[in-house]
Design a protein around this motif. Sequence first.
Motif, PDB file in Angstrom:
ATOM      1  N   MET A   1       0.933   4.354  -2.987  1.00  0.00           N
ATOM      2  CA  MET A   1       0.564   5.472  -2.547  1.00  0.00           C
ATOM      3  C   MET A   1       1.697   6.562  -2.934  1.00  0.00           C
ATOM      4  O   MET A   1       1.485   7.644  -2.947  1.00  0.00           O
ATOM      5  CB  MET A   1      -0.067   5.745  -1.307  1.00  0.00           C
ATOM      6  CG  MET A   1      -1.248   4.847  -1.084  1.00  0.00           C
ATOM      7  SD  MET A   1      -1.775   5.040   0.319  1.00  0.00           S
ATOM      8  CE  MET A   1      -2.813   3.751   0.676  1.00  0.00           C
TER       9      MET A   1
ATOM     10  N   LEU B   1      -4.615   4.145  -7.198  1.00  0.00           N
ATOM     11  CA  LEU B   1      -5.131   2.890  -6.557  1.00  0.00           C
ATOM     12  C   LEU B   1      -5.712   1.980  -7.465  1.00  0.00           C
ATOM     13  O   LEU B   1      -5.444   0.887  -7.506  1.00  0.00           O
ATOM     14  CB  LEU B   1      -5.864   3.075  -5.559  1.00  0.00           C
ATOM     15  CG  LEU B   1      -5.117   4.023  -4.151  1.00  0.00           C
ATOM     16  CD1 LEU B   1      -6.205   4.232  -3.062  1.00  0.00           C
ATOM     17  CD2 LEU B   1      -4.151   3.079  -3.663  1.00  0.00           C
TER      18      LEU B   1
ATOM     19  N   LEU C   1      -7.140  14.763  -4.253  1.00  0.00           N
ATOM     20  CA  LEU C   1      -6.778  13.246  -4.271  1.00  0.00           C
ATOM     21  C   LEU C   1      -7.938  12.377  -5.064  1.00  0.00           C
ATOM     22  O   LEU C   1      -7.518  11.591  -5.699  1.00  0.00           O
ATOM     23  CB  LEU C   1      -6.671  12.593  -2.942  1.00  0.00           C
ATOM     24  CG  LEU C   1      -5.764  13.358  -1.971  1.00  0.00           C
ATOM     25  CD1 LEU C   1      -5.466  12.208  -0.752  1.00  0.00           C
ATOM     26  CD2 LEU C   1      -4.291  13.205  -2.621  1.00  0.00           C
TER      27      LEU C   1
ATOM     28  N   ASN D   1      -7.976   1.635   1.715  1.00  0.00           N
ATOM     29  CA  ASN D   1      -7.163   2.613   1.845  1.00  0.00           C
ATOM     30  C   ASN D   1      -7.965   4.157   1.593  1.00  0.00           C
ATOM     31  O   ASN D   1      -7.532   5.119   1.715  1.00  0.00           O
ATOM     32  CB  ASN D   1      -6.032   2.467   0.909  1.00  0.00           C
ATOM     33  CG  ASN D   1      -4.848   1.703   1.228  1.00  0.00           C
ATOM     34  OD1 ASN D   1      -4.491   2.193   2.460  1.00  0.00           O
ATOM     35  ND2 ASN D   1      -4.559   0.568   0.785  1.00  0.00           N
TER      36      ASN D   1
ATOM     37  N   SER E   1       0.775  -1.092   0.073  1.00  0.00           N
ATOM     38  CA  SER E   1      -0.004   0.100   0.045  1.00  0.00           C
ATOM     39  C   SER E   1       0.691   1.297   0.101  1.00  0.00           C
ATOM     40  O   SER E   1       0.487   2.384  -0.826  1.00  0.00           O
ATOM     41  CB  SER E   1      -0.618   0.047   1.363  1.00  0.00           C
ATOM     42  OG  SER E   1      -1.968  -1.057   1.016  1.00  0.00           O
ATOM     43  N   ARG E   2       1.888   1.242   0.787  1.00  0.00           N
ATOM     44  CA  ARG E   2       2.825   2.352   0.882  1.00  0.00           C
ATOM     45  C   ARG E   2       3.465   2.893  -0.552  1.00  0.00           C
ATOM     46  O   ARG E   2       3.575   3.872  -0.854  1.00  0.00           O
ATOM     47  CB  ARG E   2       3.721   2.218   2.076  1.00  0.00           C
ATOM     48  CG  ARG E   2       4.612   3.310   2.388  1.00  0.00           C
ATOM     49  CD  ARG E   2       4.132   4.462   3.428  1.00  0.00           C
ATOM     50  NE  ARG E   2       4.981   5.589   3.658  1.00  0.00           N
ATOM     51  CZ  ARG E   2       5.267   6.331   4.476  1.00  0.00           C
ATOM     52  NH1 ARG E   2       4.097   5.878   5.475  1.00  0.00           N
ATOM     53  NH2 ARG E   2       5.912   7.179   4.813  1.00  0.00           N
TER      54      ARG E   2
ATOM     55  N   PHE F   1      -5.073  10.346  -7.162  1.00  0.00           N
ATOM     56  CA  PHE F   1      -5.021   9.226  -5.903  1.00  0.00           C
ATOM     57  C   PHE F   1      -5.924   7.947  -6.286  1.00  0.00           C
ATOM     58  O   PHE F   1      -5.406   6.640  -6.090  1.00  0.00           O
ATOM     59  CB  PHE F   1      -5.106   9.792  -4.732  1.00  0.00           C
ATOM     60  CG  PHE F   1      -5.113   8.656  -3.387  1.00  0.00           C
ATOM     61  CD1 PHE F   1      -4.082   8.415  -3.084  1.00  0.00           C
ATOM     62  CD2 PHE F   1      -6.185   8.450  -3.023  1.00  0.00           C
ATOM     63  CE1 PHE F   1      -3.893   7.641  -1.937  1.00  0.00           C
ATOM     64  CE2 PHE F   1      -6.205   7.495  -1.798  1.00  0.00           C
ATOM     65  CZ  PHE F   1      -4.973   7.158  -1.419  1.00  0.00           C
TER      66      PHE F   1
END
Length: 463
Positions: A116, A251, A169, A268, A112-113, A247
């Motif tokens: 993003m 994702l 975002l 998330n 996930s990190r 964003f």
Amino acid sequence: MDTPSDTATSPASFRPPAPSPRQKPPSTLAMMRIVYRNPLELWGEPSYNEPWISITGGIGGPLLIANDPGLIRHVLVDNAKNYKMARVRQKILRPILRDGLLTAEGEVWRRSRKAMAPVFTPRHIAGFAGPMLRQAKAFAARYEDRIGGVTDVSRDMTMLTFDILAETLFSGEIAGDPDSFAHQVDRLFETMGRVDPLDLLGAPDWLPRITRILGRNSLAFFRDIVARTMEMRKEKLAREAAAPEDFLTLLLRAEGAEGLSRQEIEDNIITFIGAGHETTARALGWTFYCLANLPQERAEIEAEIDAVLAGEPDPVKWLDLMPRARAAFEEAMRLYPPAPSINREAMADDSFADLEIPRGTQVLVMPWTVHRHRKLWDDPEAYRPSRFHPENREKIGRFQYLPFGAGPRVCIGASFAMQEAMIAMAVLMSRYRFELLPETRPWPVQKLTTQPQGGLPMRVERR
């Protein structure tokens, strides 16, 4: 360390409301009531004076309260691999966020990190400045019909930061009604955002928690928003329309065997919609409240903002050009840290100096107490933005000031939040003042973030 000489030139100071340190420990039953109602009221004198407090026989096993900057660095940075998220924290947050960035661990967190990270590079954050400015101006215009009237500044900042997050975002494409959103945020944090006494006692998960029962409708509201938001964007991408590369799209493009699962993407998104803007909102509200109690400080910041806005149209540069405004915001985050606790659990035996940390120890790094610690700060209960003026900043140790955490799990949106806050302060303070009322009597309460109980009712005046 912040010393008396650092702040001796401060023209005035204000001691905003906060619980007084306890003089003796509460009983077990009283402690459970306090933790449920407001954990900030639990801490006693040692928490504000000692480098650490080690408790071996408490509820839930060994407990370590870490205030020493060296110990904090050891846990969060130097030996971070030995410390996972604490059980109690996960029991509060995982029912809401599941495998979102705040609660995921191990490989799920790393994926996930990584997915993003491109959104929060300096280049991308600079690109958000224009939309942030447009949303701040549009929000500020709403006050024109309310001059002389009363508004809840705390709720207003939730709405403003949500508008900014939605536009930057999500390119303004979040499903649902923003007014309903603000109400449901309050409801979610009032219920599921609390520590449940059964979690403190280590009760099995199958036992119903009243906090989760009360928060079901709000959580379902957020999950519905996320599902509809994802479907709207997927339909746009499927039509090969000019979908924004934001964003949300990033994702969705990461979905797949080598990236994120659909559930992880949902988690998330709800993390950022439900909590990503809340920390900045709380810090802005507390800043405006504290400055209303220091008119001279506020006037100096207004003059700084006026000069910057008159000579520099690019909002990307405002953060560096407004050191007084930035200091006021950072000092508010010192006294009212948006995330007042950082919780870890030792996975193997560890030690620091002469301190033994057995496996299973729950480690509490409390920005609330660290930021008010008497061995780290001069007159720690006073609101003094001068602590963060350029000539004093270098005297503040990295691990005695933790508004965004530290180490591998430091807040990914810290730079985003600072830029957002300076743009919001510049726009609002160049036009208006928020003045105190007799009913402006906030009390800090920990519900995931440090919130003002009763809100921040203030009068809007044109400058």
